[in-house]
Write an enzyme that holds these catalytic residues in place. Structure first.
Site, PDB file in Angstrom:
ATOM      1  N   ASP A 141      12.925  62.293  81.863  1.00 36.06           N
ATOM      2  CA  ASP A 141      13.203  63.726  81.900  1.00 36.06           C
ATOM      3  C   ASP A 141      13.487  64.120  83.342  1.00 36.06           C
ATOM      4  O   ASP A 141      12.584  64.092  84.185  1.00 36.06           O
ATOM      5  CB  ASP A 141      12.006  64.517  81.365  1.00 36.06           C
ATOM      6  CG  ASP A 141      11.787  64.340  79.869  1.00 36.06           C
ATOM      7  OD1 ASP A 141      12.097  63.249  79.348  1.00 36.06           O
ATOM      8  OD2 ASP A 141      11.288  65.280  79.221  1.00 36.06           O
TER       9      ASP A 141
ATOM     10  N   LYS B 115      17.248  69.954  77.796  1.00 39.03           N
ATOM     11  CA  LYS B 115      15.876  70.466  77.669  1.00 39.03           C
ATOM     12  C   LYS B 115      15.778  71.805  78.373  1.00 39.03           C
ATOM     13  O   LYS B 115      16.356  72.001  79.437  1.00 39.03           O
ATOM     14  CB  LYS B 115      14.917  69.435  78.279  1.00 39.03           C
ATOM     15  CG  LYS B 115      13.453  69.826  78.318  1.00 39.03           C
ATOM     16  CD  LYS B 115      12.631  68.680  78.912  1.00 39.03           C
ATOM     17  CE  LYS B 115      11.181  69.085  79.162  1.00 39.03           C
ATOM     18  NZ  LYS B 115      10.387  67.987  79.762  1.00 39.03           N
TER      19      LYS B 115
ATOM     20  N   LYS C  92      15.595  69.654  73.413  1.00 43.33           N
ATOM     21  CA  LYS C  92      14.142  69.671  73.609  1.00 43.33           C
ATOM     22  C   LYS C  92      13.706  70.993  74.230  1.00 43.33           C
ATOM     23  O   LYS C  92      13.899  71.219  75.416  1.00 43.33           O
ATOM     24  CB  LYS C  92      13.707  68.503  74.512  1.00 43.33           C
ATOM     25  CG  LYS C  92      12.196  68.474  74.776  1.00 43.33           C
ATOM     26  CD  LYS C  92      11.810  67.270  75.634  1.00 43.33           C
ATOM     27  CE  LYS C  92      10.340  67.323  76.027  1.00 43.33           C
ATOM     28  NZ  LYS C  92       9.949  66.151  76.857  1.00 43.33           N
TER      29      LYS C  92
END
Length: 310
Positions: free
Chosen positions: A147, A210, A246
């Site tokens: 991430d 995300k 996400k």
């Protein structure tokens, strides 16, 4: 794909009022109750990145989190739901780089992924070479999902080529690991910025986009989520490639998880209800889901302390 400024320009127009009206009606259109609600909550667990990103994290805390990931439901709840041999586990455990090897060892052979937050999380303001070295180190230690966080200043300056080039370099540093690009939407000021940053990240090779680091003053919200999933839909229609989504930060209740699942089902369809294409970034969400499932079985709510660390 190459950075397509024409495609990017075509996505500039974001109708905030229409998005807000859509969000206002979205969560009221479906009433999920009883056994159906229990099934959707089990789906939420399967799409969860169980996360600990605290300054007081330790190896032992990460091991406890991994133990919870391997056994997310108390045995009596799993038996009451009639799960039998069905294995319900979070998709991944997400940690800082120093704890990647600890998590990889604890989860070895389980099928639960190890995700590492990298690139000077949560601000992304170190030199690019340093951020790339952190990615490579996390992959070497056993992370199979990375991430990364973008430098938000590149969005404010409309430096799309520079943003694209940085994410391409991050994609290369990940190797075979999946790349999730954190936009930090609470810092991006406008929904137009969210849309354009989403498109650039996908063009540059993101496997997921995300919402947040969880450290911003405003994290995942449904209007921002709607912008991002519509960017994903437009990208799929343009290229044929499926990109994951996400939401992260502030999703702490079972009801909130249902709202996000409904959003995915309504806007992108059934394929995006699988952990390959949808994840929650969550730390306390699992506890509330477990409480709701116990209520489904017994008609009573239990206290948080009756459930193992989540």
């Amino acid at each position: 794909m190459a950075l397509d400024f024409g495609f990017l320009e075509s996505m500039r127009n974001v109708n905030r009022s229409a998005l807000e009206r859509r969000v206002a009606t979205l969560t009221r259109r479906r009433s999920i109750k009883a056994d159906n609600q229990a099934a959707w909550l089990l789906r939420a667990i399967a799409c969860m990145d169980l996360t600990t990103l605290n300054s007081n994290d330790t190896d032992e805390r990460v091991r406890r989190l991994c133990a919870k990931a391997l056994n997310p439901l108390r045995r009596d709840i799993a038996e009451g739901l009639g799960l039998g041999d069905t294995v319900i586990r979070p998709a991944a455990v997400c940690v800082y780089h120093p704890f990647v090897s600890t998590a990889a060892e604890a989860l070895q052979g389980s099928g639960v992924h190890v995700a590492a937050v990298s690139t000077a999380f949560p601000h992304g303001l170190t030199p690019l070479s340093t951020r790339l070295q952190e990615i490579e180190a996390s992959v070497k230690d056993g992370a199979d999902e990375i991430d990364v966080v973008i430098a938000r200043g590149l969005v404010f300056g409309a430096k799309w080529q520079e943003l694209y080039d940085e994410i391409v370099a991050m994609r290369a540093a990940c190797g075979q690991a999946h790349l999730k690009v954190i936009l930090g939407t609470g810092d991006l000021a406008t929904l137009r910025n969210v849309m354009l940053a989403s498109m650039v990240a996908m063009m540059a090779g993101a496997d997921f986009i995300k919402t947040s680091t969880g450290k911003e003053s405003v994290n995942a919200t449904l209007p921002v989520g709607l912008v991002m999933v519509r960017a994903i839909r437009a990208y799929f229609e343009h290229t044929g490639h499926l990109i994951g989504f996400k939401p992260a930060g502030g999703i702490s209740t079972a009801k909130a998880s249902l709202d996000w699942l409904v959003l995915m089902k309504e806007e992108l369809g059934r394929p995006w209800l699988e952990p390959e294409l949808f994840r929650f970034g969550a730390s306390s969400l699992l506890t509330d889901i477990e409480r709701q499932l116990e209520h489904h079985l017994t008609g009573r709510y239990s206290a948080n302390h009756r459930h193992a660390m989540a």
